[in-house]
Each structure stands twice: as C-alpha cells, then as structure tokens.
Design a protein around this motif. Structure first.
Motif, PDB file in Angstrom:
ATOM      1  N   GLU A  17       0.849  -1.189   0.000  1.00 22.14           N
ATOM      2  CA  GLU A  17       0.000   0.000   0.000  1.00 22.14           C
ATOM      3  C   GLU A  17       0.890   1.245   0.000  1.00 22.14           C
ATOM      4  O   GLU A  17       1.520   1.576   1.004  1.00 22.14           O
ATOM      5  N   HIS A  18       0.931   1.929  -1.120  1.00 17.43           N
ATOM      6  CA  HIS A  18       1.736   3.131  -1.222  1.00 17.43           C
ATOM      7  C   HIS A  18       1.012   4.332  -0.640  1.00 17.43           C
ATOM      8  O   HIS A  18       1.634   5.276  -0.169  1.00 17.43           O
ATOM      9  N   PHE A  19      -0.319   4.300  -0.694  1.00 12.69           N
ATOM     10  CA  PHE A  19      -1.086   5.460  -0.258  1.00 12.69           C
ATOM     11  C   PHE A  19      -2.538   5.051  -0.046  1.00 12.69           C
ATOM     12  O   PHE A  19      -3.071   4.205  -0.750  1.00 12.69           O
ATOM     13  N   SER A  20      -3.178   5.662   0.943  1.00 11.73           N
ATOM     14  CA  SER A  20      -4.610   5.449   1.132  1.00 11.73           C
ATOM     15  C   SER A  20      -5.219   6.694   1.756  1.00 11.73           C
ATOM     16  O   SER A  20      -4.526   7.474   2.425  1.00 11.73           O
ATOM     17  N   LEU A  21      -6.493   6.901   1.522  1.00 10.84           N
ATOM     18  CA  LEU A  21      -7.186   8.025   2.147  1.00 10.84           C
ATOM     19  C   LEU A  21      -8.663   7.690   2.287  1.00 10.84           C
ATOM     20  O   LEU A  21      -9.218   6.905   1.515  1.00 10.84           O
ATOM     21  N   ASP A  53      -5.478   2.581 -14.571  1.00  9.70           N
ATOM     22  CA  ASP A  53      -5.716   1.671 -15.699  1.00  9.70           C
ATOM     23  C   ASP A  53      -5.259   0.253 -15.398  1.00  9.70           C
ATOM     24  O   ASP A  53      -5.841  -0.713 -15.906  1.00  9.70           O
ATOM     25  N   SER A  54      -4.199   0.112 -14.593  1.00  6.47           N
ATOM     26  CA  SER A  54      -3.682  -1.223 -14.279  1.00  6.47           C
ATOM     27  C   SER A  54      -4.369  -1.840 -13.060  1.00  6.47           C
ATOM     28  O   SER A  54      -3.909  -2.837 -12.520  1.00  6.47           O
ATOM     29  N   GLN A  55      -5.465  -1.202 -12.606  1.00  5.32           N
ATOM     30  CA  GLN A  55      -6.270  -1.695 -11.485  1.00  5.32           C
ATOM     31  C   GLN A  55      -5.492  -1.706 -10.171  1.00  5.32           C
ATOM     32  O   GLN A  55      -5.760  -2.508  -9.274  1.00  5.32           O
ATOM     33  N   SER A  56      -4.534  -0.800 -10.057  1.00 15.85           N
ATOM     34  CA  SER A  56      -3.760  -0.673  -8.826  1.00 15.85           C
ATOM     35  C   SER A  56      -4.390   0.331  -7.863  1.00 15.85           C
ATOM     36  O   SER A  56      -3.914   0.491  -6.745  1.00 15.85           O
ATOM     37  N   VAL A  57      -5.439   1.009  -8.311  1.00 17.98           N
ATOM     38  CA  VAL A  57      -6.193   1.924  -7.452  1.00 17.98           C
ATOM     39  C   VAL A  57      -7.595   1.356  -7.265  1.00 17.98           C
ATOM     40  O   VAL A  57      -8.276   1.037  -8.244  1.00 17.98           O
ATOM     41  N   VAL A  59     -11.378   1.659  -4.941  1.00 20.47           N
ATOM     42  CA  VAL A  59     -12.242   2.409  -4.039  1.00 20.47           C
ATOM     43  C   VAL A  59     -13.172   1.422  -3.355  1.00 20.47           C
ATOM     44  O   VAL A  59     -13.921   0.692  -4.016  1.00 20.47           O
ATOM     45  N   ASN A  60     -13.064   1.368  -2.034  1.00 22.27           N
ATOM     46  CA  ASN A  60     -13.835   0.396  -1.248  1.00 22.27           C
ATOM     47  C   ASN A  60     -13.605  -1.031  -1.749  1.00 22.27           C
ATOM     48  O   ASN A  60     -14.520  -1.855  -1.783  1.00 22.27           O
ATOM     49  N   GLY A  61     -12.366  -1.279  -2.183  1.00 23.87           N
ATOM     50  CA  GLY A  61     -11.999  -2.619  -2.635  1.00 23.87           C
ATOM     51  C   GLY A  61     -12.397  -2.929  -4.064  1.00 23.87           C
ATOM     52  O   GLY A  61     -12.118  -4.027  -4.561  1.00 23.87           O
ATOM     53  N   GLN A  62     -13.013  -1.974  -4.769  1.00 25.65           N
ATOM     54  CA  GLN A  62     -13.500  -2.211  -6.120  1.00 25.65           C
ATOM     55  C   GLN A  62     -12.685  -1.425  -7.143  1.00 25.65           C
ATOM     56  O   GLN A  62     -12.244  -0.300  -6.878  1.00 25.65           O
ATOM     57  N   VAL A  63     -12.512  -2.022  -8.324  1.00 22.24           N
ATOM     58  CA  VAL A  63     -11.854  -1.337  -9.427  1.00 22.24           C
ATOM     59  C   VAL A  63     -12.803  -0.298 -10.008  1.00 22.24           C
ATOM     60  O   VAL A  63     -13.979  -0.583 -10.246  1.00 22.24           O
ATOM     61  N   VAL A  64     -12.312   0.926 -10.208  1.00 21.18           N
ATOM     62  CA  VAL A  64     -13.132   1.996 -10.779  1.00 21.18           C
ATOM     63  C   VAL A  64     -12.358   2.695 -11.892  1.00 21.18           C
ATOM     64  O   VAL A  64     -11.151   2.491 -12.047  1.00 21.18           O
ATOM     65  N   LYS A  65     -13.054   3.539 -12.635  1.00 20.36           N
ATOM     66  CA  LYS A  65     -12.431   4.293 -13.721  1.00 20.36           C
ATOM     67  C   LYS A  65     -11.955   5.653 -13.210  1.00 20.36           C
ATOM     68  O   LYS A  65     -12.350   6.110 -12.134  1.00 20.36           O
ATOM     69  N   SER A  66     -11.142   6.302 -14.031  1.00 20.88           N
ATOM     70  CA  SER A  66     -10.624   7.624 -13.670  1.00 20.88           C
ATOM     71  C   SER A  66     -11.747   8.626 -13.464  1.00 20.88           C
ATOM     72  O   SER A  66     -11.628   9.559 -12.653  1.00 20.88           O
ATOM     73  N   SER A  67     -12.833   8.449 -14.186  1.00 22.26           N
ATOM     74  CA  SER A  67     -13.944   9.407 -14.129  1.00 22.26           C
ATOM     75  C   SER A  67     -14.811   9.251 -12.885  1.00 22.26           C
ATOM     76  O   SER A  67     -15.663  10.102 -12.609  1.00 22.26           O
ATOM     77  N   TYR A  68     -14.585   8.185 -12.126  1.00 25.73           N
ATOM     78  CA  TYR A  68     -15.384   7.970 -10.911  1.00 25.73           C
ATOM     79  C   TYR A  68     -15.178   9.126  -9.937  1.00 25.73           C
ATOM     80  O   TYR A  68     -14.052   9.573  -9.712  1.00 25.73           O
ATOM     81  N   LYS A  69     -16.274   9.611  -9.342  1.00 27.28           N
ATOM     82  CA  LYS A  69     -16.185  10.701  -8.369  1.00 27.28           C
ATOM     83  C   LYS A  69     -16.385  10.133  -6.963  1.00 27.28           C
ATOM     84  O   LYS A  69     -17.501   9.727  -6.608  1.00 27.28           O
ATOM     85  N   VAL A  77      -7.460   3.268  -2.057  1.00 30.27           N
ATOM     86  CA  VAL A  77      -6.179   2.614  -1.790  1.00 30.27           C
ATOM     87  C   VAL A  77      -5.394   2.490  -3.092  1.00 30.27           C
ATOM     88  O   VAL A  77      -5.926   2.033  -4.104  1.00 30.27           O
ATOM     89  N   VAL A  78      -4.135   2.913  -3.060  1.00 32.23           N
ATOM     90  CA  VAL A  78      -3.212   2.715  -4.183  1.00 32.23           C
ATOM     91  C   VAL A  78      -2.248   1.621  -3.752  1.00 32.23           C
ATOM     92  O   VAL A  78      -1.443   1.811  -2.834  1.00 32.23           O
ATOM     93  N   ALA A  79      -2.364   0.451  -4.380  1.00 33.99           N
ATOM     94  CA  ALA A  79      -1.540  -0.704  -3.996  1.00 33.99           C
ATOM     95  C   ALA A  79      -0.839  -1.254  -5.219  1.00 33.99           C
ATOM     96  O   ALA A  79      -1.474  -1.611  -6.206  1.00 33.99           O
ATOM     97  N   LEU A  80       0.473  -1.330  -5.165  1.00 31.07           N
ATOM     98  CA  LEU A  80       1.298  -1.808  -6.270  1.00 31.07           C
ATOM     99  C   LEU A  80       2.121  -3.006  -5.816  1.00 31.07           C
ATOM    100  O   LEU A  80       2.263  -3.244  -4.611  1.00 31.07           O
TER     101      LEU A  80
END
Length: 344
Positions: A17-21, A53-57, A59-69, A77-80
């Motif tokens: 986990e590189h970052f979370s908020l 795009d690589s599904q490393s971000v 939201v609430n454990g779910q893969v979302v798109k860049s446009s998600y608000k 969570v950003v996990a690489l």
C-alpha cells in the motif's frame, strides 16, 4: 481526510500500500484522477492514470475508472507490487573480470554475456558488483539508497560488452552527469531478424514498462506514458533472413534496442523476451529449420554486444574511446549465417 502509507496485506501479500485516504464529508465532488493528483504531489498525472488503468487503485476494494467521483466515506487505496528488496550488504566474490582499461578514476570492463551487473531478484550473487567489491574494495555508491558500487550505467544479462565503472565519488558524479546529458557515445552491434528497408534510420518512440509484464519494455505511441527514447541504427550486413546492425543510443532506457527493434518489426535474434527466439523469416522446410535451431544453440541469448564506449575522462577532461571485439559465440553465429546465405 485521513492519509497513510503502510504495508497492505488484507487481500494479497504481494501488494504494497503506497497510499490510502478516507474521503471526508466536506470533499468537493471531483474525478478520482484529479483527487489523487492533489494528494500525490510527487506523482505525475501519467503515473496516476497508469495506476488506475492497471487496477492498482481501488475504491472500497472495487476497481473503478478515472472518471469515478469518490463519495464521502469512500476509502481509496493505491496498492502496487512490492518493489524487490535491495541487499543490505554486498558479499565480495572472487570472479574474474575482463579489464580493458584502468586508472585511478575509472575502470573499463568487458562484461561476459551471462554475468548480471548488480544483485537483484533471482540474482543475489555472482554479479559484476560482487566481483568489483572483491577486487577493488570500497567504491563509491549511488545516492538513492541502492548499494551498487561504482555503477553509473548497466547492460542486460544476455548482453555482452563494455561498461565504465567509477572508482571515486567525483568520477561517479562526473560520469553520471554525462549519461544524464546523453553526451556519452555508446555503440552496439545486434543481429536482427529480417532486412530493414533503409540502410540507416532513427527510431524515436517513447518507452515504458509494460502494464501486463513489468519485465518487458513497450513502445507507447500515444505519448501519454513512457520516456523519450532515441535509437540510431545502420545496417552493416544483409543476410537475407537476418541483418547485422550498428545501433547508437541517444538515450539509455531499459531494453531500449531490444524494444525498439521489435517495434519496427525486426526483433533481435534469440531474444526470448521480445519474440526473437523463434523463426521469423524464411521458409520452414526441414533443413532451414534445423539450421536456425543450431544457431539458437550457438547463441542462446539475445544477439547484442556493447561494442564501443566513449566519454570525457572525469579527471583528465580528455575524450576516452574504447572498442571491443565481438564475443566468440556472436562471431561464430555471424560466420554460420554468412556461409549459409552464400549457398541458398
């Protein structure tokens, strides 16, 4: 908005986990990529978009798109993948070195193709660095925390040829600046599949790590990701099914020649990573197929050699130029191809 950086192993041990908020109630609605750009100030927009795009971000454990608000209460969570750990100590090993030149400031080594330059994942010993520590003791190391004594550049395992090693702190800084400014001269010889249309050419195409396999470098044509990479090439010998080319690097990206040559349709002969380890030119009749298979056995690696190296000497301020002969396996391979095409 709570932020942290820690080890993350709730779902997958190999992720870090590189970052979370946690999005607070007063957060102004905005796209996910823009929100992350505000909080990850040291990361470019391209890197953030690439992570999404690589599904490393998630939201609430779910893969979302860049446009998600993101909404109040969402956890981002950003996990690489965990970065490979650098060894904390380099063990000296009595490994012979082919030293081309040496003085008080620099060392020129002609590296064997199978030698790895520095310790890393799956290659913790038997490297050039282990040999350097044994033969030369204390050498200057990089400033980024990695223990890589004397190294200012590297060439891949499977690639033979010339490397310059810094023996003093001043030499390392001076040489590193030259490599960063692209003022060094580096010439490689490569055997590639096929015959390029032009005798000379320049490949100017951005390169970056593949999002599917980080061991592979890819060309990114849209320019939205990757770093500038420029390779100048010249055909030295055409042999119908393969060609010997000279490549001069204007930049020095990971796998630059290998990725660029694949991009223009001419992968390096024997290069398993970039598809050159199978027959890509010529008919598949049995005698030809057996000939090529024999060639693969002669040189079971990418046919690439760092032939010459030029730079300004850190202390003398004079231009230093070094050249090397092709290794025996590559020379034998070229002789076999030359003899073959003369009789077909």
């Amino acid at each position: 908005m709570e932020e942290n950086n820690k080890i993350f192993d709730d779902e997958e041990e190999e992720l870090y986990e590189h970052f979370s908020l946690d999005v607070d109630p007063g957060q102004t609605p905005m796209r996910l990529d823009k929100l992350l750009a505000i909080h990850l100030k040291k990361s470019s927009r391209n890197k953030i978009q690439n992570a999404i795009d690589s599904q490393s971000v998630r939201v609430n454990g779910q893969v979302v798109k860049s446009s998600y608000k993101p909404k109040p209460g969402d956890r981002i969570v950003v996990a690489l993948p965990k970065p490979p750990r650098e060894p904390t100590e380099i063990l000296p090993e009595n490994i012979p070195l082919n030293i081309v030149y040496e003085d008080e400031a620099v060392l020129i080594v002609n590296k064997d193709a199978q030698m790895v330059v520095h310790p890393g994942f799956a290659n913790w010993d038997g490297t050039l660095v282990n040999a350097l520590v044994y033969h030369f003791g204390q050498l200057p190391t990089s400033k980024n925390g990695a223990i890589r004594p004397g190294l200012v550049h590297r060439i891949d395992k499977g690639t033979s040829g010339l490397l310059v090693i810094a023996k003093t702190e001043y030499a390392m800084q001076h040489l590193a600046r030259q490599f960063a400014d692209h003022s060094t001269e580096r010439t490689y010889y490569a055997l590639i599949w096929g015959e390029p249309e032009q005798d000379k050419g320049t490949i100017n195409a951005k390169l970056g790590r593949s999002q599917k396999d980080r061991r592979v470098t890819e060309v990114y044509e849209d320019g939205g990701y990757g770093r500038e990479a420029i390779t100048h090439y010249e055909v030295l010998k055409r042999m119908r099914y393969v060609s010997l080319v000279k490549c001069n690097l204007e930049t020095g990206r990971t796998h630059q020649i290998r990725a660029h040559m694949k991009y223009i349709g001419h992968p390096l002969f024997g290069d398993a990573t970039y598809g050159g380890d199978r027959i890509l030119r010529g008919n598949m009749f049995s005698k030809y197929k057996q000939f090529v298979e024999n060639c693969f056995q002669i040189l079971p690696r990418q046919a690439l050699h760092a032939k010459s190296l030029g730079f300004e000497h850190p202390e003398k301020k004079e231009w230093m130029q070094f050249d090397s002969e092709l290794p025996e396996d590559m020379q034998t391979l070229l002789e076999k191809w030359e003899a073959y095409v003369q009789h077909v």
